[in-house]
Enzyme design. Structure first.
Site, PDB file in Angstrom:
ATOM      1  N   ASN A 210       0.845  -1.203   0.000  1.00 38.06           N
ATOM      2  CA  ASN A 210       0.000   0.000   0.000  1.00 38.06           C
ATOM      3  C   ASN A 210       0.879   1.251   0.000  1.00 38.06           C
ATOM      4  O   ASN A 210       2.100   1.150  -0.057  1.00 38.06           O
ATOM      5  CB  ASN A 210      -0.957  -0.020   1.195  1.00 38.06           C
ATOM      6  CG  ASN A 210      -0.184  -0.095   2.498  1.00 38.06           C
ATOM      7  OD1 ASN A 210       0.557   0.812   2.839  1.00 38.06           O
ATOM      8  ND2 ASN A 210      -0.328  -1.216   3.212  1.00 38.06           N
ATOM      9  N   LYS A 289       9.521 -16.843 -10.424  1.00 36.51           N
ATOM     10  CA  LYS A 289       8.704 -15.768 -10.998  1.00 36.51           C
ATOM     11  C   LYS A 289       7.567 -16.358 -11.836  1.00 36.51           C
ATOM     12  O   LYS A 289       7.816 -17.240 -12.679  1.00 36.51           O
ATOM     13  CB  LYS A 289       9.595 -14.880 -11.880  1.00 36.51           C
ATOM     14  CG  LYS A 289       8.862 -13.700 -12.439  1.00 36.51           C
ATOM     15  CD  LYS A 289       9.733 -12.904 -13.388  1.00 36.51           C
ATOM     16  CE  LYS A 289       8.861 -11.915 -14.132  1.00 36.51           C
ATOM     17  NZ  LYS A 289       9.496 -11.373 -15.305  1.00 36.51           N
ATOM     18  N   PRO A 306      -2.543 -12.288  10.319  1.00 37.76           N
ATOM     19  CA  PRO A 306      -2.846 -12.087  11.746  1.00 37.76           C
ATOM     20  C   PRO A 306      -3.032 -10.593  11.995  1.00 37.76           C
ATOM     21  O   PRO A 306      -2.410  -9.764  11.333  1.00 37.76           O
ATOM     22  CB  PRO A 306      -1.584 -12.597  12.444  1.00 37.76           C
ATOM     23  CG  PRO A 306      -0.513 -12.547  11.418  1.00 37.76           C
ATOM     24  CD  PRO A 306      -1.183 -12.754  10.086  1.00 37.76           C
ATOM     25  N   ASP A 307      -3.904 -10.263  12.942  1.00 40.80           N
ATOM     26  CA  ASP A 307      -4.082  -8.850  13.303  1.00 40.80           C
ATOM     27  C   ASP A 307      -3.106  -8.536  14.434  1.00 40.80           C
ATOM     28  O   ASP A 307      -3.246  -9.034  15.551  1.00 40.80           O
ATOM     29  CB  ASP A 307      -5.533  -8.590  13.718  1.00 40.80           C
ATOM     30  CG  ASP A 307      -5.795  -7.095  13.789  1.00 40.80           C
ATOM     31  OD1 ASP A 307      -5.028  -6.391  14.481  1.00 40.80           O
ATOM     32  OD2 ASP A 307      -6.753  -6.630  13.143  1.00 40.80           O
ATOM     33  N   ILE A 308      -2.114  -7.694  14.130  1.00 35.26           N
ATOM     34  CA  ILE A 308      -1.017  -7.466  15.074  1.00 35.26           C
ATOM     35  C   ILE A 308      -1.496  -6.705  16.306  1.00 35.26           C
ATOM     36  O   ILE A 308      -1.267  -7.133  17.445  1.00 35.26           O
ATOM     37  CB  ILE A 308       0.126  -6.695  14.372  1.00 35.26           C
ATOM     38  CG1 ILE A 308       0.678  -7.557  13.237  1.00 35.26           C
ATOM     39  CG2 ILE A 308       1.226  -6.321  15.348  1.00 35.26           C
ATOM     40  CD1 ILE A 308       1.346  -6.806  12.132  1.00 35.26           C
TER      41      ILE A 308
HETATM   42  O1  PMT Z   1       2.742   6.081   6.630  1.00 34.52           O
HETATM   43  P1  PMT Z   1       2.118   7.405   6.193  1.00 34.52           P
HETATM   44  O2  PMT Z   1       2.293   7.644   4.705  1.00 34.52           O
HETATM   45  O3  PMT Z   1       2.603   8.551   7.013  1.00 34.52           O
HETATM   46  O4  PMT Z   1       0.558   7.307   6.408  1.00 34.52           O
HETATM   47  C1  PMT Z   1       0.033   7.211   7.696  1.00 34.52           C
HETATM   48  C2  PMT Z   1      -1.135   6.220   7.779  1.00 34.52           C
HETATM   49  C3  PMT Z   1      -2.297   6.726   6.957  1.00 34.52           C
HETATM   50  C4  PMT Z   1      -0.683   4.843   7.248  1.00 34.52           C
HETATM   51  C5  PMT Z   1      -1.500   6.102   9.291  1.00 34.52           C
HETATM   52  O5  PMT Z   1      -1.876   7.344   9.778  1.00 34.52           O
HETATM   53  C6  PMT Z   1      -2.633   5.106   9.498  1.00 34.52           C
HETATM   54  O6  PMT Z   1      -3.806   5.438   9.418  1.00 34.52           O
HETATM   55  N1  PMT Z   1      -2.271   3.819   9.815  1.00 34.52           N
HETATM   56  C7  PMT Z   1      -3.197   2.714   9.931  1.00 34.52           C
HETATM   57  C8  PMT Z   1      -3.462   2.135   8.565  1.00 34.52           C
HETATM   58  C9  PMT Z   1      -4.342   0.899   8.594  1.00 34.52           C
HETATM   59  O7  PMT Z   1      -3.917  -0.124   8.212  1.00 34.52           O
HETATM   60  O8  PMT Z   1      -5.505   1.083   9.160  1.00 34.52           O
HETATM   61  P2  PMT Z   1      -6.649  -0.118   9.335  1.00 34.52           P
HETATM   62  O9  PMT Z   1      -7.883   0.641   9.642  1.00 34.52           O
HETATM   63  O10 PMT Z   1      -6.631  -1.012   8.162  1.00 34.52           O
HETATM   64  O11 PMT Z   1      -6.153  -0.926  10.596  1.00 34.52           O
HETATM   65  C10 PMT Z   1      -6.600  -0.622  11.925  1.00 34.52           C
HETATM   66  C11 PMT Z   1      -5.471  -0.833  12.914  1.00 34.52           C
HETATM   67  O12 PMT Z   1      -5.116  -2.215  12.955  1.00 34.52           O
HETATM   68  C12 PMT Z   1      -4.187  -0.103  12.560  1.00 34.52           C
HETATM   69  O13 PMT Z   1      -3.636   0.372  13.770  1.00 34.52           O
HETATM   70  C13 PMT Z   1      -3.309  -1.171  11.932  1.00 34.52           C
HETATM   71  O14 PMT Z   1      -1.912  -0.911  12.160  1.00 34.52           O
HETATM   72  C14 PMT Z   1      -3.760  -2.400  12.692  1.00 34.52           C
HETATM   73  N2  PMT Z   1      -3.645  -3.653  11.942  1.00 34.52           N
HETATM   74  C15 PMT Z   1      -4.361  -3.872  10.805  1.00 34.52           C
HETATM   75  C16 PMT Z   1      -4.301  -5.087  10.177  1.00 34.52           C
HETATM   76  C17 PMT Z   1      -3.472  -6.090  10.710  1.00 34.52           C
HETATM   77  N3  PMT Z   1      -3.365  -7.274  10.118  1.00 34.52           N
HETATM   78  N4  PMT Z   1      -2.771  -5.856  11.812  1.00 34.52           N
HETATM   79  C18 PMT Z   1      -2.831  -4.659  12.445  1.00 34.52           C
HETATM   80  O15 PMT Z   1      -2.176  -4.435  13.463  1.00 34.52           O
END
Ligand code: PMT
Length: 411
Positions: A210, A289, A306-308
């Site tokens: 992403n 590849k 996994p959700d960290i």
């Molecule tokens: O890196 P930049 O370019 O500065 O941009 C910043 C940002 C937009 C990436 C940052 O501000 C941000 O919003 N980060 C979270 C992005 C995200 O993945 O959001 P989510 O809504 O999909 O996930 C929710 C939360 O779960 C997040 O804290 C994410 O880190 C966490 N997560 C999600 C999926 C996963 N498998 N494990 C996780 O820990």
């Protein structure tokens, strides 16, 4: 001495028998978490070798004002700017006199002239020299100028005299130095921060990822360091240098980010998940590849990662856990449901539908969402926003941990 964590100290050593104690002082300052750069006057080198101080501080010792190599790297202006404090121990009568008259005839005195950081002296000299009216006048003038004196102590001296002029013990100097620093909001706390994207391999040359640049997570790491925290930054692939004084662990995939996050989680007080983690990954990574076939459509089979942050928040002794919610619509509503589902203490709602904030921009605007309230933080740079977020997080973590502190048992 926790206040010394992450502090940058220029330790000046001038000529005097007490210079040998500066080796122990360097060790104590380093042990308390400070970064120490040693500057020695030519007279100091007669008493203790730069090599000893280099080994103990972990940096080359600075000795010469007009050294082309040093001036190209850490010259006197850089050192003056780098320092959070200039501590001179021992400070000889001669150095105090030169400092008082504003001379800049060696590296250490020039740093003192150029720095905005507080200057602290631990005087050390023969008792008659200390009592001399000129030295006393210099000491008074220096204090009037805002320079702080630690000691000197009174007692038996190396020359056989007894009286005032002994340099304080290194432990006393280190403790008094620590007390001079304001207590940061996160002093003594260990903060883990995830940042940047993850890459989920399809084959040896392709991946799913992403647009996260890591700027938000890295700004949070800097702000937490400024607040006195020890910081572990678990970072996906980004083009940003590691903030000085933080431990950075580079990872690629969500699985690796999970492993790195959980490795020392028992030491973590606050976990902040700013990373944009891929929710899914290819169920199998091709060994070679993938070749373009005749088919117009290629299907990828994905499985959930996994959700960290949820894994951290599910731990029995979980740290104060903060997530981000990157959403393009119904931002607050989705953030509130992620707060519940992932068992978070706070979530930072980030509208990523706008191009001027969120992914890969220098600025951001967010809303802090907790169980009880929502607090919008308007558009500003990610650095400024990170400082505001760290303050909110530190205050809420402190409030929660004091709620959880067991009441003292009644006698
Ligand atoms: O890196 P930049 O370019 O500065 O941009 C910043 C940002 C937009 C990436 C940052 O501000 C941000 O919003 N980060 C979270 C992005 C995200 O993945 O959001 P989510 O809504 O999909 O996930 C929710 C939360 O779960 C997040 O804290 C994410 O880190 C966490 N997560 C999600 C999926 C996963 N498998 N494990 C996780 O820990």
């Amino acid at each position: 001495m926790q206040r010394l964590t992450n502090k940058q100290i220029v330790l000046g050593i001038t000529g005097g028998i007490a210079a040998y104690k500066s080796a122990e002082l360097t060790r104590l300052l380093k042990g308390a978490g400070a970064d120490v750069q040693v500057v020695m006057t030519p007279a100091a080198i007669e008493f203790i070798t730069p090599l000893t101080l280099q080994a103990l501080s972990g940096h080359p010792v600075h000795q010469h004002l007009l050294d082309p190599d040093a001036e190209a790297g850490m010259g006197h202006i850089e050192l003056a700017k780098w320092a959070d404090m200039v501590l001179i121990a021992p400070a000889s009568a001669d150095f105090m006199a030169r400092l008082n008259s504003g001379q800049g005839n060696d590296l250490l005195s020039t740093i003192c002239l150029a720095t905005d950081a507080p200057i602290v002296l631990a005087p050390a000299m023969n008792q008659a020299m200390w009592r001399d009216p000129q030295t006393q006048s210099n000491a008074t003038n220096l204090q009037t100028k805002g320079i702080r004196l630690l000691g000197p102590g009174v007692g038996e001296q190396a020359c056989g005299d007894t009286g005032p002029g002994r340099m304080l013990d290194p432990l006393e100097i280190a403790e008094q130095t620590a007390a001079l620093f304001d207590r940061g909001l996160l002093t003594g706390k260990h903060v883990f921060i995830t940042a940047g994207p993850t890459r989920e391999a399809i084959d040896p040359v392709r991946y799913i990822s992403n647009h996260s640049s890591g700027k938000m997570g890295y700004a949070l790491a800097e702000a937490a360091l400024d607040a006195g925290a020890q910081v572990t930054l678990i970072s996906g692939p980004v083009n940003l240098p590691a903030p000085p004084r933080c431990q950075r662990i580079m990872i690629e995939s969500a699985a690796q980010m999970l492993t790195a996050s959980l490795q020392h989680i028992d030491q973590c007080d606050i976990f902040i998940a700013a990373a944009a983690v891929a929710d899914y990954r290819p169920s199998a990574v091709a060994e070679h590849k993938l070749k373009k076939g005749k088919e117009e459509i290629m299907e990828l089979h994905l499985i959930k990662n996994p959700d960290i942050v949820a894994s951290v928040a599910a731990l029995h002794n979980k740290p104060f856990t903060v997530g981000f919610a990157a959403e393009t619509r119904d931002v607050i509503h989705y953030a509130q449901s992620k707060l519940q589902q992932k068992n978070l203490d706070l979530i930072i709602a980030n509208d990523v539908s706008r191009s001027d904030i969120g992914f890969n921009s220098d600025d951001n605007a967010v809303t802090v969402v907790s169980q009880s309230q929502t607090q919008p933080l308007p558009l500003c740079s990610k650095r400024q926003l990170a400082a505001q977020l760290i303050e909110i997080i530190a205050i809420q973590q402190a409030a929660l941990s004091s709620d959880h502190t067991p009441m003292p048992e009644k006698s």
